[in-house]
Motif scaffolding. Structure first.
Motif, short mmCIF file in Angstrom:
data_model
loop_
_atom_site.label_atom_id
_atom_site.label_comp_id
_atom_site.label_asym_id
_atom_site.label_seq_id
_atom_site.Cartn_x
_atom_site.Cartn_y
_atom_site.Cartn_z
N UNK A 20 40.76 45.60 18.26
CA UNK A 20 41.62 45.46 17.09
C UNK A 20 43.07 45.56 17.46
N UNK A 21 43.97 45.51 16.49
CA UNK A 21 45.41 45.56 16.77
C UNK A 21 45.84 46.79 17.56
N UNK A 22 45.10 47.90 17.44
CA UNK A 22 45.45 49.12 18.17
C UNK A 22 44.91 49.14 19.60
N UNK A 23 44.26 48.08 20.00
CA UNK A 23 43.81 47.99 21.38
C UNK A 23 42.40 48.47 21.61
N UNK A 24 42.15 48.99 22.80
CA UNK A 24 43.09 49.52 23.81
C UNK A 24 43.82 48.43 24.60
N UNK A 25 45.12 48.70 24.86
CA UNK A 25 45.97 47.74 25.52
C UNK A 25 46.45 48.20 26.90
N UNK A 26 46.16 49.43 27.30
CA UNK A 26 46.71 49.95 28.54
C UNK A 26 46.36 49.09 29.75
N UNK A 27 45.10 48.64 29.80
CA UNK A 27 44.68 47.87 30.96
C UNK A 27 45.34 46.50 31.01
N UNK A 28 45.80 46.01 29.86
CA UNK A 28 46.52 44.73 29.85
C UNK A 28 47.76 44.82 30.72
N UNK A 29 48.53 45.91 30.58
CA UNK A 29 49.71 46.10 31.42
C UNK A 29 49.33 46.17 32.89
N UNK A 30 48.24 46.88 33.18
CA UNK A 30 47.81 47.00 34.58
C UNK A 30 47.45 45.64 35.15
N UNK A 31 46.72 44.82 34.38
CA UNK A 31 46.34 43.49 34.86
C UNK A 31 47.58 42.62 35.12
N UNK A 32 48.51 42.68 34.19
CA UNK A 32 49.72 41.86 34.35
C UNK A 32 50.55 42.33 35.55
N UNK A 33 50.60 43.62 35.76
CA UNK A 33 51.34 44.13 36.92
C UNK A 33 50.65 43.74 38.22
N UNK A 34 49.33 43.79 38.24
CA UNK A 34 48.58 43.52 39.47
C UNK A 34 48.36 42.03 39.71
N UNK A 35 47.99 41.30 38.65
CA UNK A 35 47.57 39.91 38.78
C UNK A 35 48.61 38.90 38.29
N UNK A 36 49.52 39.37 37.45
CA UNK A 36 50.49 38.45 36.84
C UNK A 36 49.94 37.74 35.63
N UNK A 37 48.66 37.96 35.31
CA UNK A 37 48.02 37.30 34.18
C UNK A 37 46.89 38.19 33.68
N UNK A 38 46.40 37.90 32.49
CA UNK A 38 45.26 38.65 31.94
C UNK A 38 44.59 37.80 30.88
N UNK A 39 43.30 38.03 30.70
CA UNK A 39 42.52 37.36 29.66
C UNK A 39 41.86 38.45 28.82
N UNK A 40 41.99 38.35 27.49
CA UNK A 40 41.36 39.31 26.59
C UNK A 40 40.40 38.58 25.67
N UNK A 41 39.40 39.31 25.17
CA UNK A 41 38.47 38.71 24.22
C UNK A 41 38.17 39.71 23.11
N UNK A 42 37.78 39.17 21.98
CA UNK A 42 37.35 39.97 20.85
C UNK A 42 36.51 39.08 19.95
N UNK A 43 36.04 39.63 18.84
CA UNK A 43 35.37 38.82 17.83
C UNK A 43 36.20 38.86 16.55
#
Length: 301
Positions: A20-43
């Protein structure tokens, strides 16, 4: 989320689940820092209450509001609204800015783009059934696509329009069920690749192909790493699609969906500024049928 809910077919980290809008979003920052990109999914159901109760839905949708209101069905309108919210919230958290400060537009052909604040972030959107997938990248174009893993797909109907000669020969040699899985994965990779390029309906799927090799951890050839190959090139010669290093991955999400991503890593000067003045289109690419000759209809049979 366990390995069976989001597993990789080939290299690359599995997409992140965001409830949902509240995430969790912490790992998104980690992916972007490490990989430069990220993919998320939800329903879309997970976000439905947030969308319905958000008094700021209209300003968040912005120019997409008329299209949302004109949707022919309530379910379609909700899926449309939620997909835009997921894309905006993902981008806002990637940029660490308030979601209502972002302006979403579309390039000719329908590729979504952030204008003004956040224009340096590349975004891509895909959805199928209840699944919504968003890709974000700080390091170059990204494209994502998704299909139900159990979807029936006809090799005989699609081979001429979708396959290179090498792909056709490789698929024809496989047992029927393995062929269906490989063809579906190949389809999603080609969708993701053309989205990353921004070509949309202008790109023939039979003009480029993928070769599948062994992946890490003993992954079989049918599920191994994907490598881009020109339709008329000798085996092992990559297609030339401009400067930058391409990477591809396919993931199994919820044991139900194939999610493919394509990314071209490029070096962008920190001082570079993207022009957002003319990035609009009548309808976003992911809401149209970019598949050659409208062949998606065969998938539903």
């Amino acid at each position: 989320m366990n390995a069976r809910q989001a597993g990789a077919l080939g290299p690359g980290p599995a997409p992140l689940a965001v409830a949902g809008p509240d995430g969790p979003w912490d790992e998104l920052d980690d992916r972007l820092d490490d990989q430069g990109r990220a993919v998320v999914w939800t329903t879309w159901g997970q976000w439905l209450t947030a969308a319905l109760l958000d008094p700021g839905l209209r300003p968040l949708l912005g120019p997409d509001w008329p299209r949302y209101r004109q949707g022919p069905t309530a379910a379609g309108r909700m899926r449309f609204a939620v997909s835009r919210l997921v894309m905006k919230y993902t981008a806002a958290n990637a940029l660490n800015v308030p979601v209502d400060t972002l302006d979403l537009g579309y390039r000719p052909g329908g590729r979504p783009v952030l204008r003004g604040l956040g224009a340096e972030l590349e975004v891509s959107l895909a959805h199928t059934d209840e699944l919504i997938v968003v890709g974000v990248s700080r390091t170059g174009p990204i494209g994502v696509d998704a299909e139900p893993a159990g979807r029936e797909i006809s090799f005989e109907l699609l081979r001429e329009h979708v396959c290179t000669p090498a792909e056709d020969a490789a698929l024809a040699a496989l047992p029927a069920e393995e062929r269906r899985g490989r063809l579906l994965r190949m389809w999603t990779l080609k969708e993701a690749y053309t989205k990353a390029l921004g070509h949309g309906m202008r790109r023939s799927f039979s003009g480029f192909g993928f070769a599948f090799g062994p992946g890490p951890g003993g992954v079989t050839t049918a599920q191994g790493a994907a490598r881009l190959v020109a339709a008329d090139a000798p085996d092992g010669v990559p297609a030339d699609e401009g400067a930058g290093e391409w990477s591809f991955a396919t993931h199994l999400v919820q044991d139900r969906y194939l999610v493919s991503e394509a990314h071209r890593r490029v070096r962008v000067p920190e001082t570079a500024v993207m022009d957002g003045g003319s990035r609009s289109a009548a309808a976003p690419l992911e809401e149209r049928d970019p598949r050659p000759l409208g062949l998606l209809r065969f998938l539903d049979r």
